[in-house]
Scaffold this motif. Structure first.
Motif, PDB file in Angstrom:
ATOM      1  N   PRO A  71     -45.662  64.024  77.822  1.00 30.71           N
ATOM      2  CA  PRO A  71     -45.930  65.252  77.067  1.00 30.71           C
ATOM      3  C   PRO A  71     -44.810  65.489  76.055  1.00 30.71           C
ATOM      4  CG  PRO A  71     -45.810  65.673  79.448  1.00 30.71           C
ATOM      5  CD  PRO A  71     -45.232  64.322  79.193  1.00 30.71           C
ATOM      6  N   GLY A  73     -43.334  68.577  73.092  1.00 27.57           N
ATOM      7  CA  GLY A  73     -43.454  69.820  72.332  1.00 27.57           C
ATOM      8  C   GLY A  73     -42.814  69.608  70.968  1.00 27.57           C
ATOM      9  N   GLY A  74     -41.653  70.217  70.758  1.00 27.28           N
ATOM     10  CA  GLY A  74     -40.980  70.105  69.460  1.00 27.28           C
ATOM     11  C   GLY A  74     -40.106  68.874  69.335  1.00 27.28           C
ATOM     12  N   ASN A  75     -39.999  68.094  70.415  1.00 26.00           N
ATOM     13  CA  ASN A  75     -39.163  66.869  70.423  1.00 26.00           C
ATOM     14  C   ASN A  75     -37.691  67.179  70.136  1.00 26.00           C
ATOM     15  OD1 ASN A  75     -38.731  64.138  70.775  1.00 26.00           O
ATOM     16  ND2 ASN A  75     -39.229  63.595  68.672  1.00 26.00           N
ATOM     17  N   THR A  76     -37.213  68.313  70.624  1.00 23.26           N
ATOM     18  CA  THR A  76     -35.787  68.646  70.448  1.00 23.26           C
ATOM     19  C   THR A  76     -34.994  68.469  71.742  1.00 23.26           C
ATOM     20  OG1 THR A  76     -35.999  70.993  71.013  1.00 23.26           O
ATOM     21  CG2 THR A  76     -36.393  70.397  68.714  1.00 23.26           C
ATOM     22  N   GLY A  77     -35.644  68.029  72.797  1.00 22.32           N
ATOM     23  CA  GLY A  77     -34.963  67.818  74.078  1.00 22.32           C
ATOM     24  C   GLY A  77     -33.835  66.804  73.907  1.00 22.32           C
ATOM     25  N   THR A 141     -40.563  74.313  71.322  1.00 19.01           N
ATOM     26  CA  THR A 141     -41.782  75.066  71.638  1.00 19.01           C
ATOM     27  C   THR A 141     -41.636  75.803  72.972  1.00 19.01           C
ATOM     28  OG1 THR A 141     -42.697  73.194  72.851  1.00 19.01           O
ATOM     29  CG2 THR A 141     -43.198  73.317  70.481  1.00 19.01           C
ATOM     30  N   ALA A 145     -39.675  74.601  76.226  1.00 17.20           N
ATOM     31  CA  ALA A 145     -38.637  75.461  76.804  1.00 17.20           C
ATOM     32  C   ALA A 145     -38.951  75.788  78.264  1.00 17.20           C
ATOM     33  CB  ALA A 145     -38.498  76.740  75.982  1.00 17.20           C
ATOM     34  N   SER A 147     -40.689  73.764  80.189  1.00 18.69           N
ATOM     35  CA  SER A 147     -40.577  72.496  80.920  1.00 18.69           C
ATOM     36  C   SER A 147     -39.133  72.055  81.122  1.00 18.69           C
ATOM     37  CB  SER A 147     -41.363  71.399  80.187  1.00 18.69           C
ATOM     38  OG  SER A 147     -42.716  71.793  80.096  1.00 18.69           O
ATOM     39  N   THR A 148     -38.229  72.525  80.257  1.00 21.14           N
ATOM     40  CA  THR A 148     -36.811  72.194  80.446  1.00 21.14           C
ATOM     41  C   THR A 148     -36.029  73.369  81.039  1.00 21.14           C
ATOM     42  OG1 THR A 148     -36.317  72.873  78.169  1.00 21.14           O
ATOM     43  CG2 THR A 148     -36.735  70.536  78.530  1.00 21.14           C
ATOM     44  N   GLY A 151     -32.061  77.390  78.211  1.00 18.23           N
ATOM     45  CA  GLY A 151     -31.116  78.513  78.325  1.00 18.23           C
ATOM     46  C   GLY A 151     -30.867  79.136  76.967  1.00 18.23           C
ATOM     47  N   GLU A 201     -40.080  69.205  83.408  1.00 18.34           N
ATOM     48  CA  GLU A 201     -39.975  68.195  82.346  1.00 18.34           C
ATOM     49  C   GLU A 201     -41.241  67.345  82.220  1.00 18.34           C
ATOM     50  OE1 GLU A 201     -36.149  66.189  82.191  1.00 18.34           O
ATOM     51  OE2 GLU A 201     -35.246  67.786  83.364  1.00 18.34           O
ATOM     52  N   GLY A 202     -42.387  67.987  82.417  1.00 16.83           N
ATOM     53  CA  GLY A 202     -43.654  67.287  82.221  1.00 16.83           C
ATOM     54  C   GLY A 202     -44.048  66.360  83.346  1.00 16.83           C
ATOM     55  N   VAL A 207     -48.044  71.929  80.569  1.00 17.25           N
ATOM     56  CA  VAL A 207     -48.041  73.384  80.413  1.00 17.25           C
ATOM     57  C   VAL A 207     -48.808  73.678  79.125  1.00 17.25           C
ATOM     58  CG1 VAL A 207     -46.603  75.411  79.984  1.00 17.25           C
ATOM     59  CG2 VAL A 207     -45.839  73.643  81.600  1.00 17.25           C
ATOM     60  N   GLU A 425     -28.407  73.088  81.349  1.00 15.04           N
ATOM     61  CA  GLU A 425     -29.594  73.616  80.677  1.00 15.04           C
ATOM     62  C   GLU A 425     -30.428  72.559  79.967  1.00 15.04           C
ATOM     63  OE1 GLU A 425     -28.377  76.525  77.756  1.00 15.04           O
ATOM     64  OE2 GLU A 425     -27.254  75.056  76.581  1.00 15.04           O
ATOM     65  N   ASN A 462     -45.338  61.741  82.935  1.00 18.14           N
ATOM     66  CA  ASN A 462     -43.961  61.411  82.551  1.00 18.14           C
ATOM     67  C   ASN A 462     -43.262  60.575  83.644  1.00 18.14           C
ATOM     68  OD1 ASN A 462     -42.627  61.614  80.192  1.00 18.14           O
ATOM     69  ND2 ASN A 462     -41.780  63.654  80.520  1.00 18.14           N
TER      70      ASN A 462
HETATM   71  C1  LIG Z   1     -29.572  71.599  67.887  1.00 21.56           C
HETATM   72  C2  LIG Z   1     -30.056  71.773  69.294  1.00 21.56           C
HETATM   73  C3  LIG Z   1     -29.561  72.818  70.060  1.00 21.56           C
HETATM   74  C4  LIG Z   1     -30.023  73.024  71.356  1.00 21.56           C
HETATM   75  N1  LIG Z   1     -29.522  74.073  72.072  1.00 21.56           N
HETATM   76  C5  LIG Z   1     -29.977  74.289  73.308  1.00 21.56           C
HETATM   77  C6  LIG Z   1     -29.480  75.396  74.071  1.00 21.56           C
HETATM   78  O1  LIG Z   1     -28.628  76.159  73.616  1.00 21.56           O
HETATM   79  N2  LIG Z   1     -29.990  75.587  75.298  1.00 21.56           N
HETATM   80  C7  LIG Z   1     -30.950  74.753  75.838  1.00 21.56           C
HETATM   81  O2  LIG Z   1     -31.379  74.985  76.961  1.00 21.56           O
HETATM   82  N3  LIG Z   1     -31.414  73.694  75.150  1.00 21.56           N
HETATM   83  C8  LIG Z   1     -30.959  73.443  73.917  1.00 21.56           C
HETATM   84  N4  LIG Z   1     -31.423  72.367  73.210  1.00 21.56           N
HETATM   85  C9  LIG Z   1     -32.397  71.445  73.850  1.00 21.56           C
HETATM   86  C10 LIG Z   1     -33.871  71.725  73.501  1.00 21.56           C
HETATM   87  O3  LIG Z   1     -34.000  72.462  72.317  1.00 21.56           O
HETATM   88  C11 LIG Z   1     -34.560  72.470  74.610  1.00 21.56           C
HETATM   89  O4  LIG Z   1     -34.541  71.658  75.775  1.00 21.56           O
HETATM   90  C12 LIG Z   1     -36.021  72.833  74.289  1.00 21.56           C
HETATM   91  O5  LIG Z   1     -36.457  73.690  75.306  1.00 21.56           O
HETATM   92  C13 LIG Z   1     -36.976  71.662  74.206  1.00 21.56           C
HETATM   93  O6  LIG Z   1     -38.212  72.127  73.680  1.00 21.56           O
HETATM   94  P1  LIG Z   1     -39.191  71.125  72.913  1.00 21.56           P
HETATM   95  O7  LIG Z   1     -40.449  71.851  72.604  1.00 21.56           O
HETATM   96  O8  LIG Z   1     -38.514  70.491  71.769  1.00 21.56           O
HETATM   97  O9  LIG Z   1     -39.470  70.059  74.071  1.00 21.56           O
HETATM   98  P2  LIG Z   1     -39.496  68.468  73.956  1.00 21.56           P
HETATM   99  O10 LIG Z   1     -38.193  67.956  73.508  1.00 21.56           O
HETATM  100  O11 LIG Z   1     -40.686  68.032  73.202  1.00 21.56           O
HETATM  101  O12 LIG Z   1     -39.701  68.102  75.502  1.00 21.56           O
HETATM  102  C14 LIG Z   1     -38.703  68.351  76.449  1.00 21.56           C
HETATM  103  C15 LIG Z   1     -39.222  67.942  77.841  1.00 21.56           C
HETATM  104  O13 LIG Z   1     -40.298  68.792  78.224  1.00 21.56           O
HETATM  105  C16 LIG Z   1     -41.516  68.060  78.354  1.00 21.56           C
HETATM  106  N5  LIG Z   1     -42.551  68.883  77.711  1.00 21.56           N
HETATM  107  C17 LIG Z   1     -42.551  69.389  76.453  1.00 21.56           C
HETATM  108  N6  LIG Z   1     -43.615  70.177  76.266  1.00 21.56           N
HETATM  109  C18 LIG Z   1     -44.309  70.166  77.427  1.00 21.56           C
HETATM  110  C19 LIG Z   1     -45.512  70.809  77.862  1.00 21.56           C
HETATM  111  N7  LIG Z   1     -46.197  71.611  77.073  1.00 21.56           N
HETATM  112  N8  LIG Z   1     -45.929  70.574  79.132  1.00 21.56           N
HETATM  113  C20 LIG Z   1     -45.236  69.754  79.972  1.00 21.56           C
HETATM  114  N9  LIG Z   1     -44.105  69.128  79.608  1.00 21.56           N
HETATM  115  C21 LIG Z   1     -43.642  69.349  78.349  1.00 21.56           C
HETATM  116  C22 LIG Z   1     -41.283  66.727  77.667  1.00 21.56           C
HETATM  117  O14 LIG Z   1     -42.042  65.685  78.245  1.00 21.56           O
HETATM  118  C23 LIG Z   1     -39.784  66.531  77.890  1.00 21.56           C
HETATM  119  O15 LIG Z   1     -39.558  65.999  79.168  1.00 21.56           O
HETATM  120  C24 LIG Z   1     -30.985  72.134  71.905  1.00 21.56           C
HETATM  121  C25 LIG Z   1     -31.478  71.080  71.142  1.00 21.56           C
HETATM  122  C26 LIG Z   1     -31.028  70.888  69.853  1.00 21.56           C
HETATM  123  C27 LIG Z   1     -31.598  69.760  69.051  1.00 21.56           C
END
Ligand SMILES: Cc1cc2nc3c(=O)[nH]c(=O)nc-3n(C[C@H](O)[C@H](O)[C@H](O)COP(=O)(O)OP(=O)(O)OC[C@H]3O[C@@H](n4cnc5c(N)ncnc54)[C@H](O)[C@@H]3O)c2cc1C
Length: 467
Positions: A71, A73-77, A141, A145, A147-148, A151, A201-202, A207, A425, A462
């Motif tokens: 899975p 979302g925004g690929n920022t994990g 997304t 958020a 799934s991770t 914080g 984490e998926g 979700v 986090e 996953n």
């Molecule tokens: C510049 C920067 C700053 C950041 N600062 C913080 C911070 O202060 N605190 C913090 O906690 N994190 C931080 N992060 C990490 C990240 O932004 C978070 O973990 C965010 O919650 C990930 O969201 P995403 O939509 O990008 O998920 P993704 O990166 O796409 O996925 C993250 C995980 O969740 C799973 N996933 C995603 N969407 C779903 C879904 N809908 N259902 C099931 N599984 C899913 C994926 O398989 C993967 O394992 C930061 C990242 C960056 C790049």
């Protein structure tokens, strides 16, 4: 299309028609590389369902044919969990409706692909606050958020995502839909099933939507940037600021001079708010229900800090623009580090009072392994969370990277020796999978594996992540 039989691919495409799939390499490229470029993946097919029903159909087809799913979302994990390595990639980004905003219940229901920034805006339009805020909020997304268990910078006051979720809708690994979107504050009818998906984490399902807690929007805030000698002063100043303000502190972030210098060097618009350099800085935010007395409360807290010998200098924001500029100094820290080059990243937490010991023990242990390494450590004092990053010396002597594993073990040992966590986090992903297996007790690992087996016996969700 390696690994995916053509008839299964056709069935999956049909489930996501008309716009919800791609195999095009150029289109796929940004979905296959992690933010820092640490992981690059492959997928035979990306599916982007627009509805929960489509998502359920896709998972049911995958379950029937034993096809593994990553899975996204925004690929920022930051731990490699959203990068597929041959799995079908299911992107939730097209599921971006705000289904309901309910100010009387202080709740809103949004789909998984809604970005954190869009969720904050939807809440603000109803004169409410959705407080989860982090530097990647324009792309991260709600599904990611959740799934991770993200914080960010307001955990001190509002908690992590786990504290902000009232209900969840998810597609289980067999394609059934768990309809758990509730706005109840109290519900003691057995296991709290939504919790299984928060921080999973998926690995336990997709979700597809979440019902989130909202709060009154603060009428005023006071933001200050204060200079300190060390981490010990930061922890003491936090306690003092909480007491002086009657619990109004909503943010308390720390960064050392070398990290501020990186921010100033890499971003033209960044300015040091203070006239002389100091070893450490904290960014303090207090939030208030009314404008009156906001600035005075911050001044009183800082004055008490000066009196106690903790604060060496400070600037209080005079305008929203000042406040934003102060926050940018902290928010740009990850990007400034990225611009500086590769570093060994750690996301560790300890009880707040143990942060000075974590810093000292961690630095000493790293220095014993790599005496010229640069410790670029910043984080959330209010949550006991340091991003304890270790960068190579400049110029890089060349042998720094040979010691990467030893450095990571030293930092993680320092956190563990103080009762801390090796992932505060960011989660586990593929990056810390071996490490949690080593550091968690056998009982905890057995319980986690039992939950995974019960919900995903064929291990299609996953499968390379966390366990
Ligand atoms: C510049 C920067 C700053 C950041 N600062 C913080 C911070 O202060 N605190 C913090 O906690 N994190 C931080 N992060 C990490 C990240 O932004 C978070 O973990 C965010 O919650 C990930 O969201 P995403 O939509 O990008 O998920 P993704 O990166 O796409 O996925 C993250 C995980 O969740 C799973 N996933 C995603 N969407 C779903 C879904 N809908 N259902 C099931 N599984 C899913 C994926 O398989 C993967 O394992 C930061 C990242 C960056 C790049």
């Amino acid at each position: 299309m390696s690994g995916l039989p053509p008839h299964v691919a056709e069935a999956l495409k049909a489930a996501a028609e008309p716009k919800g799939w791609t195999e095009d390499e150029d289109t796929l490229a940004p979905y296959l590389t992690e933010w820092r470029g640490r992981w690059t993946g492959t997928t035979p097919l990306m599916l982007s369902p627009a509805t929960t029903a489509e998502a359920a159909k896709i998972v049911a087809i995958c379950a029937e044919h034993g096809v593994a799913i990553t899975p996204q979302g925004g690929n920022t994990g930051l731990v490699g969990g959203s990068t597929p390595q041959g799995e079908v990639l299911v992107s939730l980004r097209r599921m971006k409706s705000v289904r309901a905003v309910d100010p009387l219940n202080d709740a809103m229901t949004v789909e998984a692909g809604v970005t954190l920034a869009a969720a904050q805006e939807a809440a603000a339009e109803a004169d409410r606050l959705f407080p989860l805020s982090l530097a990647a909020e324009g792309s991260a997304t709600v599904g990611g958020a959740v799934s991770t268990n993200a914080g960010g910078v307001a955990v001190l006051r509002y908690g992590m995502m786990r504290d902000l979720v009232l209900g969840i809708e998810a597609v289980l690994p067999d394609g059934r839909i768990y309809e758990g979107l509730r706005t109840l504050r109290k519900d003691n009818t057995g296991y709290d099933l939504k919790q299984a998906f928060i921080g999973a984490e998926g690995t336990l399902g997709l979700v597809t939507a979440a019902t989130l807690k909202l709060f009154p929007r603060p009428a005023a805030r006071a933001v200050a940037f204060a200079a300190l000698d060390d981490v010990d002063a930061a922890v003491k100043l936090l306690a003092l600021a909480k007491t002086e303000s009657g619990g109004a502190v909503t943010g308390f972030e720390i960064l050392p001079r070398p990290v501020l210098e990186l921010v100033l060097a890499h971003f033209d618009t960044a300015r040091d708010p203070l006239s002389a350099p100091h070893p450490w800085y904290v960014l303090i935010e207090m939030s208030f229900g009314r404008e009156d007395g906001a600035r005075e409360t911050m001044e009183a807290a800082l004055a008490a800090g000066v009196e106690a010998g903790l604060v060496r200098d400070a600037a209080i924001a005079r305008s929203e623009a000042d406040a934003e500029a102060f926050w940018r100094l902290r928010e740009l820290a990850p990007e400034a580090e990225k611009a500086d080059g590769k570093a060994i990243k750690h996301d560790v937490s300890v009880p707040v009072a143990a942060m000075p010991a974590l810093y000292e023990t961690g630095c000493a242990a790293v220095a014993a392994i790599a005496p010229t390494a640069r410790v670029l450590c910043f984080g959330h004092v209010g949550d006991g969370n340091f991003h304890f990053n270790i960068a190579p010396p400049k110029p890089d002597a060349g042998d720094f990277w040979d010691r990467q594993e030893a450095i990571t073990q030293a930092v993680h040992d320092a956190a563990a020796s103080l009762g801390g966590s090796i992932s505060a986090e960011h989660g586990v992903g593929v990056m810390k999978k071996d490490e949690i297996a080593r550091r968690k007790s056998a009982v905890e690992m057995d319980m986690m594996r039992a939950i995974k087996r019960a919900l995903d016996p064929a291990n299609i969700m996953n499968p390379r992540v966390m366990l």
